[in-house]
Design a protein around this motif. Structure first.
Motif, mmCIF file in Angstrom:
data_model
loop_
_atom_site.group_PDB
_atom_site.id
_atom_site.type_symbol
_atom_site.label_atom_id
_atom_site.label_comp_id
_atom_site.label_asym_id
_atom_site.label_seq_id
_atom_site.Cartn_x
_atom_site.Cartn_y
_atom_site.Cartn_z
ATOM 1 N N ASP A 49 12.028 2.374 69.166
ATOM 2 C CA ASP A 49 12.492 1.864 67.901
ATOM 3 C C ASP A 49 12.915 0.439 68.459
ATOM 4 O O ASP A 49 13.371 0.239 69.572
ATOM 5 C CB ASP A 49 13.812 2.427 67.229
ATOM 6 C CG ASP A 49 14.527 1.619 66.258
ATOM 7 O OD1 ASP A 49 13.939 1.683 65.106
ATOM 8 O OD2 ASP A 49 15.413 0.837 66.389
ATOM 9 N N PHE A 50 12.641 -0.896 67.679
ATOM 10 C CA PHE A 50 12.783 -2.206 68.008
ATOM 11 C C PHE A 50 14.319 -2.434 68.212
ATOM 12 O O PHE A 50 14.613 -3.250 69.213
ATOM 13 C CB PHE A 50 12.202 -3.037 67.162
ATOM 14 C CG PHE A 50 10.582 -2.999 67.317
ATOM 15 C CD1 PHE A 50 10.123 -3.271 68.682
ATOM 16 C CD2 PHE A 50 9.557 -2.886 66.126
ATOM 17 C CE1 PHE A 50 8.830 -3.326 68.748
ATOM 18 C CE2 PHE A 50 8.395 -2.951 66.177
ATOM 19 C CZ PHE A 50 7.819 -3.372 67.561
ATOM 20 N N ASP A 51 15.203 -1.907 67.474
ATOM 21 C CA ASP A 51 16.874 -2.124 67.482
ATOM 22 C C ASP A 51 17.093 -1.497 68.697
ATOM 23 O O ASP A 51 17.955 -2.233 69.543
ATOM 24 C CB ASP A 51 17.324 -1.487 66.047
ATOM 25 C CG ASP A 51 16.843 -2.151 65.071
ATOM 26 O OD1 ASP A 51 16.850 -3.488 64.991
ATOM 27 O OD2 ASP A 51 16.769 -1.550 63.989
ATOM 28 N N PHE A 70 15.831 -5.981 70.182
ATOM 29 C CA PHE A 70 15.129 -7.098 69.754
ATOM 30 C C PHE A 70 16.168 -7.667 68.693
ATOM 31 O O PHE A 70 16.752 -7.123 68.032
ATOM 32 C CB PHE A 70 13.943 -6.508 69.002
ATOM 33 C CG PHE A 70 12.613 -6.595 69.747
ATOM 34 C CD1 PHE A 70 11.713 -7.649 69.777
ATOM 35 C CD2 PHE A 70 12.247 -5.292 70.430
ATOM 36 C CE1 PHE A 70 10.543 -7.609 70.705
ATOM 37 C CE2 PHE A 70 11.261 -5.217 71.318
ATOM 38 C CZ PHE A 70 10.499 -6.680 71.301
ATOM 39 N N GLU A 87 17.284 -9.842 65.498
ATOM 40 C CA GLU A 87 16.712 -9.605 63.974
ATOM 41 C C GLU A 87 15.423 -10.810 64.009
ATOM 42 O O GLU A 87 14.765 -10.363 63.265
ATOM 43 C CB GLU A 87 17.747 -9.892 63.091
ATOM 44 C CG GLU A 87 18.907 -8.639 63.082
ATOM 45 C CD GLU A 87 18.248 -7.544 62.462
ATOM 46 O OE1 GLU A 87 17.301 -7.655 61.855
ATOM 47 O OE2 GLU A 87 18.376 -6.430 62.987
ATOM 48 N N THR A 110 13.460 -12.256 65.858
ATOM 49 C CA THR A 110 12.337 -11.927 66.947
ATOM 50 C C THR A 110 11.562 -10.613 66.101
ATOM 51 O O THR A 110 10.363 -10.561 66.288
ATOM 52 C CB THR A 110 12.916 -11.497 68.459
ATOM 53 O OG1 THR A 110 13.537 -12.709 68.814
ATOM 54 C CG2 THR A 110 11.313 -11.434 69.211
ATOM 55 N N LYS A 111 12.412 -9.555 65.685
ATOM 56 C CA LYS A 111 12.002 -8.454 65.169
ATOM 57 C C LYS A 111 11.292 -8.834 64.046
ATOM 58 O O LYS A 111 10.019 -8.102 63.899
ATOM 59 C CB LYS A 111 13.110 -7.486 65.008
ATOM 60 C CG LYS A 111 12.619 -6.040 64.486
ATOM 61 C CD LYS A 111 13.883 -5.169 64.450
ATOM 62 C CE LYS A 111 15.037 -5.692 63.488
ATOM 63 N NZ LYS A 111 16.083 -4.823 63.297
ATOM 64 N N LEU A 157 7.870 -10.385 64.988
ATOM 65 C CA LEU A 157 6.921 -9.364 65.715
ATOM 66 C C LEU A 157 6.419 -8.625 64.525
ATOM 67 O O LEU A 157 5.106 -8.221 64.613
ATOM 68 C CB LEU A 157 7.706 -8.569 66.530
ATOM 69 C CG LEU A 157 6.876 -7.373 67.200
ATOM 70 C CD1 LEU A 157 5.521 -8.053 67.771
ATOM 71 C CD2 LEU A 157 7.821 -6.726 68.467
ATOM 72 N N ARG A 158 7.099 -8.083 63.434
ATOM 73 C CA ARG A 158 6.565 -7.192 62.509
ATOM 74 C C ARG A 158 5.399 -8.095 61.546
ATOM 75 O O ARG A 158 4.318 -7.250 60.962
ATOM 76 C CB ARG A 158 7.623 -6.522 61.445
ATOM 77 C CG ARG A 158 8.344 -5.679 62.363
ATOM 78 C CD ARG A 158 9.296 -5.139 61.487
ATOM 79 N NE ARG A 158 10.005 -3.724 61.886
ATOM 80 C CZ ARG A 158 11.232 -3.214 61.914
ATOM 81 N NH1 ARG A 158 12.018 -3.873 61.417
ATOM 82 N NH2 ARG A 158 11.566 -2.154 62.611
ATOM 83 N N THR A 161 7.718 -1.055 74.827
ATOM 84 C CA THR A 161 7.730 -1.857 73.850
ATOM 85 C C THR A 161 6.214 -1.449 73.219
ATOM 86 O O THR A 161 6.237 -1.658 71.982
ATOM 87 C CB THR A 161 7.777 -3.346 74.417
ATOM 88 O OG1 THR A 161 8.929 -3.653 74.966
ATOM 89 C CG2 THR A 161 7.623 -4.220 73.196
ATOM 90 N N THR A 163 6.328 1.287 71.262
ATOM 91 C CA THR A 163 7.205 1.280 69.754
ATOM 92 C C THR A 163 6.248 0.483 68.965
ATOM 93 O O THR A 163 6.303 0.821 67.571
ATOM 94 C CB THR A 163 8.464 0.507 70.254
ATOM 95 O OG1 THR A 163 9.041 0.902 71.348
ATOM 96 C CG2 THR A 163 9.272 0.076 68.816
ATOM 97 N N GLN A 178 4.763 1.884 65.206
ATOM 98 C CA GLN A 178 4.882 1.324 63.870
ATOM 99 C C GLN A 178 3.567 1.264 62.995
ATOM 100 O O GLN A 178 3.394 1.334 61.995
ATOM 101 C CB GLN A 178 5.389 0.011 64.033
ATOM 102 C CG GLN A 178 6.841 -0.494 64.768
ATOM 103 C CD GLN A 178 7.688 -0.253 63.524
ATOM 104 O OE1 GLN A 178 7.582 -0.788 62.679
ATOM 105 N NE2 GLN A 178 8.959 0.424 64.040
#
Length: 571
Positions: free
Chosen positions: A299-301, A305, A307, A309-310, A313-314, A337, A340, A344
């Protein structure tokens, strides 16, 4: 202190009044604590209540007790490396009364105690040792850790196993004898204990290193190596052979490096252990990397990561073709990473194939290929085959050579999303590294979507970290004022407690930078600009550097500013 080694101990009312005078508690809080004590079956003590309720830290309470009793405060460096007394001491007694012998002096035995007002324990130690006792005040977690290390169950187990093995007659080494030695119960128990201790300490790696006159056992905990008690050097062949047998390696081969794998279940946890051996001057150096399949959170959290940057990235992961690179040194969490990101992308509408060395985590719905260079299955040869498997997403464990890089670029050009890793200092250096490897600049600008640069920093223990206002000079040097956005600037530092084994840290997370390609950066790539100019352009377009991300996390109390500087100073 009287002839029996006791001191004129103040009672809890004196401690309470002293803490009020020092500003640690109020009169109202003291009254409430007294009522809680009266409601307890065993009465308890004011000191234990303060600690249990989190009203004072262990170090603050130790300092106050030292001032009140006018006794020295023991530092962690003063704890002995081996038991200072020849006689056997009760582990239970030491734990119950929170005391530890520090050293034996000609006129007295020096003890460290959490609460030096415990007259019964002081008199008991004086009677048992038949000499006066001199007291010092210690921090609870440090005394507990030292008792466990010197007198605890782990030490006694290790001692029993070592004595059993040392009784074995030394014989001339041979392969058959090595197998016999490695299959004997004491050696099996010792290796199991080494692995068990690694699990208890949350270690990621176990290093077994033979030298001329000693065998070293070291554990990497939160990225930092810590030495542990080690068996005698004459046990080296048996220990190494036992681990090699568990990893299905050739115990007769000691001249060449070998890689293997052990699957174990410890305390209900599925452990995947990667074993690597290399020949050294005094035998084989062996490293075991522990992967707990159940503890990995993709999980990115959880990875740390930010907010913004996340979110960026998405957006990158929504692009159906091109390349996403993750860069950083060995052990910086690049593979986690990538997994993860794969997690996704792992939907029923997409086919995902990975080529890895080794396959670290098994993901349901992902076709994972383990490369085997010994039979000709390399990254490049596997990639040439899987592009004919109609994949949507391809993950390549590492771009090690030009051939692999070119196949990845060609795959990205033909409509595949390619994820891979590269060893460089930062995101901008990855672009120049690919150009230096021989990837054509026009192909790189057409296929590269983004690069993530990352490092791992240790997380401050939430139970004992303390905040402090940094010096104005430090604020100016680190340029913290713009990051604080007008709020009062406070940093946090490690202290050490029982929860973090006195280190002040518990766990790690990543600090990242995300370089996304745009027209300005593409022009710089086509003109073969250096990494510095590419990074400057990325920052102008909103990229937060790893160093900047680390400073944000330091201001939030997640990590220590020195930890950020330590891991980013090469970047």
């Amino acid at each position: 202190m009287d002839a029996n080694g006791t001191i004129s101990s103040p009672d809890d009312s004196r401690l309470g009044q002293f803490l009020i005078e020092q500003g640690h508690i109020t009169e109202k809080e003291l009254s409430r604590l007294e009522r809680m004590r009266q409601g307890q079956a065993d009465g308890g003590s004011l000191a234990s209540l303060l600690l249990n309720l989190g009203m004072m830290s262990e170090r603050e309470l130790a300092r106050c007790l030292a001032e009140l009793t006018r006794l020295p405060l023991t530092t962690a460096e003063q704890y002995p490396l081996s038991p200072p007394l020849d006689m056997a001491l009760s582990y239970r007694f030491l734990k119950e009364h929170h005391l530890l012998p520090l050293r034996q002096e000609p006129d007295a035995l020096v003890l460290a105690m959490v609460d030096p007002r415990d007259d019964f324990a002081v008199r008991a130690m004086a009677m048992m040792c038949r000499q006066p006792v001199r007291l010092q005040v210690g921090v609870n977690s440090e005394i507990t850790a030292a008792i466990e290390r010197l007198y605890g169950e782990g030490q006694s187990k290790m001692g029993d196993i070592l004595s059993a093995v040392q009784q074995e007659e030394e014989t001339e080494e041979s392969i058959a004898q090595l197998k016999d030695m490695a299959s004997e119960a004491p050696v099996i128990r010792l290796v199991n204990l080494i692995i068990q201790k690694a699990v208890d300490l949350r270690a990621s790696d176990i290093h077994v290193e033979p030298f001329e006159n000693l065998l070293k056992i070291r554990y990497r905990i939160d990225g930092v190596l810590q030495e542990s008690e080690a068996p005698p050097v004459n046990m080296t062949p048996a220990i190494l052979s036992r681990i090699k047998i568990m990893a299905r390696l050739n115990i007769a081969e000691r001249r060449l490096p070998q890689d293997g794998r052990i699957e174990l279940k410890i305390q209900g946890m599925e452990l995947d252990i990667r074993v690597s051996t290399v020949p050294t001057m005094h035998g084989e150096s062996l490293v075991m990397r522990l992967l707990n399949r159940e503890s990995v959170v993709l999980d990115f959290d959880a990875l740390g990561f930010a907010e913004d940057t996340k979110a960026r990235l998405r957006q990158v992961l929504k692009i159906p073709h091109g390349m996403l690179m993750v860069t950083g040194p060995t052990g910086s969490g690049k593979t986690t990473t990538l997994y993860t990101a794969l997690n996704q992308l792992n939907t029923t509408e997409r086919k995902l194939i990975t080529v890895e060395d080794p396959v670290e985590y098994q993901l349901e719905g992902v076709n994972q290929i383990q490369i085997k260079p010994s039979i000709g299955l390399s990254f490049a040869s596997a990639l040439r085959s899987i592009v004919r498997q109609d994949p949507d997403v391809i993950m390549v464990g590492e771009m090690r050579d030009l051939e692999t890089a070119r196949i990845c670029v060609q795959s990205a050009l033909t409509g595949h999303l390619v994820l891979s890793t590269l060893h460089t200092n930062d995101a901008a250096s990855s672009v120049t590294r690919l150009l230096e490897m021989g990837v054509e600049d026009y192909l790189l600008t057409s296929t590269l979507n983004a690069v993530i640069g990352q490092r791992l920093v240790r997380v401050l223990c939430p139970h004992c970290k303390e905040s402090y206002p940094p010096l104005p000079e430090l604020v100016r040097e680190l340029k913290l004022a713009p990051l604080a956005a007008g709020e009062p600037i406070r940093l946090f530092r490690p202290v050490g407690c029982a929860h973090c084994a006195g280190t002040g840290y518990h766990g790690r997370l990543a600090i990242q930078e995300l370089l996304t390609m745009n027209d300005d950066i593409r022009k710089l790539v086509l003109s073969h600009a250096d990494a510095g100019k590419i990074q400057e352009a990325a920052i102008r377009h909103g990229m937060r550097t790893m160093y900047g991300d680390g400073l944000h996390k330091a201001l939030q109390g997640i990590t220590h500013v020195e930890e950020v500087i330590r891991v980013t100073q090469e970047a």
